[in-house]
Design a protein around this motif. Structure first.
Motif, short mmCIF file in Angstrom:
data_model
loop_
_atom_site.label_atom_id
_atom_site.label_comp_id
_atom_site.label_asym_id
_atom_site.label_seq_id
_atom_site.Cartn_x
_atom_site.Cartn_y
_atom_site.Cartn_z
N UNK A 1 -16.37 -0.85 -5.76
CA UNK A 1 -15.74 -0.42 -6.91
C UNK A 1 -14.26 0.35 -6.49
N UNK A 2 -13.48 0.58 -7.57
CA UNK A 2 -12.33 1.17 -7.15
C UNK A 2 -12.51 2.72 -6.86
N UNK A 3 -11.60 3.32 -6.28
CA UNK A 3 -11.52 4.80 -5.90
C UNK A 3 -10.43 5.64 -6.85
N UNK A 4 -9.66 4.71 -7.59
CA UNK A 4 -8.69 5.26 -8.33
C UNK A 4 -9.07 5.42 -9.80
N UNK A 5 -8.05 5.93 -10.59
CA UNK A 5 -8.59 6.37 -11.99
C UNK A 5 -8.46 5.08 -12.85
N UNK B 1 -6.77 10.80 -2.85
CA UNK B 1 -7.94 10.45 -2.83
C UNK B 1 -8.78 10.84 -1.79
N UNK B 2 -8.90 11.94 -1.20
CA UNK B 2 -9.52 12.44 0.03
C UNK B 2 -10.99 12.37 0.17
N UNK C 1 -12.87 4.70 1.95
CA UNK C 1 -11.79 3.67 2.29
C UNK C 1 -10.59 3.44 1.28
N UNK C 2 -9.41 3.82 1.95
CA UNK C 2 -8.31 3.86 1.26
C UNK C 2 -7.24 2.73 1.64
N UNK C 3 -7.63 2.44 2.78
CA UNK C 3 -6.78 1.08 3.49
C UNK C 3 -7.30 0.09 2.81
N UNK C 4 -6.03 -0.79 2.37
CA UNK C 4 -6.44 -2.10 1.68
C UNK C 4 -6.96 -3.10 2.96
N UNK C 5 -7.78 -3.98 2.62
CA UNK C 5 -7.91 -5.00 3.34
C UNK C 5 -6.75 -6.10 3.86
N UNK C 6 -5.85 -6.09 3.05
CA UNK C 6 -4.54 -6.84 3.19
C UNK C 6 -3.50 -6.36 2.32
N UNK C 7 -2.36 -6.61 2.59
CA UNK C 7 -1.21 -6.15 1.73
C UNK C 7 -0.25 -7.26 1.79
#
Length: 485
Positions: free
Chosen positions: A290-294, A369-370, A374-380
């Motif tokens: 699930x997302x951690x962002x708004x 978002x402390x 996990x805030x690092x994407x698996x790829x960019x």
């Protein structure tokens, strides 16, 4: 061996492809050359790892009311998602501001920007050296004076997002000409399934399938009764008329040699019109449940001055006052964020690997978002338009000291003048001039040739059709001239 055609089009972006379609409708089948291994130019929709389309170039219809692209999208049942209210994260470690606070910030910035347009419209004495940033910040300070509970630093940072409109720092954008672009009404809207279906609908399969890919043009000789187009690896092409639709960045870099050289007036316009950089950075979080962002379709992280210099965050924050993220999970359920990155930061990221970019964004988002595990994407995945030799940037803007008349100069057809001190002469193809009709001609299209809708895909579309009509008239007059000799 040289290949011959009545018309050669250089560039298979929106302008080149729609010009090709218009010419075919008039019974003229052009040769279309494209340097890349794909069509579309700065329209770049590519299949992502999940098999679904992903935009790395044009992705938003700017102003949907009265926009041909909106009508085109409706005709093919393409889904548009309006970019609604923005959520602001004013400082690292703090939750997103309330809806009411976000609305006040957005209104304050919009009002400040609208006010400078009114000021410009009502004044005939705006200094040509004046820029948008100074005027917007002055209006924001005035707004804070009237409403002291507004935070000027937060407003100033939020205004930094205006740089996305120009792909340039707003301190480099001309205040004097800020109202040149025609603003359509309606929400700006993302084309959810990608921009490529719009391009296909506008240009047609016949044109797209005819494009000669990986044909890199290096030289254009228009000294004689025909134009010779020289490519790096596929020989020469001969035509009566050539339509040049390469991006302004390519013209600025002088990657194509013109013989004779372009006129001083045209070269001045090429140099003077701004050409900015905006890269989309796709951040893939498909490894999360699930997302951690708004839960909104876009949010923006802000960096007031006191935050940027805070040692707790200084080494991890990306150096932009505002960083906008579009939330594809809200739009279509995909765990993707797309960041809009401009100017020097975009150039800096283009010098890095995708893996390094993923780490940078992971650290940046961790500051805001402390509590997220996990805030690092698996790829960019980064658009990389600056380092692309066939674009060298994203789209045009009127820079400080610029002149809107440059768009007309860049749109005007031209031919060589033998024995003249002026190596290039212009000819608007408005009369059956025997001298003009006997000469080979260069024609010009692309978003950088459109005054009121420069930088937009619908502007490029209009320019392609305009240039095709000019070519049709020219070829008719050239044929008439040959018959009467």
């Amino acid at each position: 061996m040289s290949k011959e055609s009545r018309v050669v089009i250089i560039g298979a972006g929106f302008a080149g492809l729609t010009a090709g379609k218009r010419l075919r409708e008039q019974g003229i089948v052009p040769i279309v050359l494209e340097a890349r291994e794909r069509v579309g130019g700065r329209v770049y929709t590519t299949p992502y790892v999940d098999g679904k389309p992903l935009n790395l170039g044009a992705s938003v219809i700017i102003g949907t009311e009265g926009n041909r692209l909106t009508e085109l999208a409706a005709s093919i049942n393409a889904r548009l998602e309006p970019l609604g209210d923005n959520k602001y994260l004013a400082r690292p470690g703090q939750p997103a501001l309330s809806d009411e606070e976000c609305e006040r910030i957005a209104e304050a910035v919009d009002d400040a920007f609208d006010a400078i347009k009114e000021q410009v419209a009502s004044s005939a004495s705006i200094d040509e050296r004046a820029n948008v940033a100074d005027a917007v910040y002055a209006n924001l300070r005035a707004a804070v004076a009237e409403e002291p509970d507004l935070d000027y630093e937060v407003l100033r940072c939020a205004a930094d997002a205006l740089s996305e409109d120009y792909a340039a720092e707003i301190a480099n954008v001309s205040l004097r000409h800020v109202s040149v672009i025609k603003d359509n009404g309606g929400d700006d809207s993302i084309v959810v399934e990608g921009f490529r279906p719009l391009l296909r609908a506008a240009a047609g399969d016949d044109v797209i399938q005819s494009v000669l890919l990986e044909h890199v043009v290096t030289r254009i000789d228009y000294t004689g009764s025909s134009v010779r187009v020289v490519t790096a690896n596929h020989g020469d092409f001969i035509a009566e008329a050539v339509l040049v639709t390469v991006p302004l960045g390519v013209l600025k870099a002088r990657d194509i040699v013109f013989e004779p050289p372009l006129s001083a007036d045209r070269q001045l316009s090429i140099d003077r019109v701004g050409f900015g950089l905006l890269d989309l950075v796709v951040l893939d979080y498909s490894n999360l449940s699930e997302p951690f962002w708004p839960d909104c379709n876009q949010f923006t992280t802000l960096q007031p001055d006191n935050v940027r210099h805070d040692p707790q965050y200084a080494s991890d924050l990306l150096p932009r006052d505002a960083m906008c993220f579009v939330n594809y999970h809200y739009i279509n359920g995909r765990l993707l964020l797309v960041a809009y990155v401009v100017c020097e930061l975009a150039k800096r990221l283009e010098a890095m690997s995708d893996n390094e970019v993923a780490s940078l964004f992971g650290r940046h988002l961790k500051c805001y978002f402390p509590d997220a595990k996990q805030t690092r994407p698996c790829r960019a995945t980064l658009g990389r338009w600056w380092n692309n030799p066939f674009s060298r940037g994203s789209y045009t803007y009127i820079a400080v000291g610029g002149d809107p008349a440059d768009f007309s100069v860049l749109a005007t057809p031209c031919h060589a003048v033998a024995g003249s001190s002026q190596p290039e002469a212009t000819d608007t193809i408005t009369s059956s001039s025997a001298a003009g009709a006997a000469k080979s001609m260069l024609f010009w299209a692309g978003e950088h040739t459109v005054r009121e809708r420069h930088s937009y895909a619908d502007g490029a579309w209009a320019s392609g059709e305009r240039a095709a009509d000019e070519i049709t008239r020219y070829l008719h007059e050239r044929k008439h001239h040959a018959v009467t000799q």
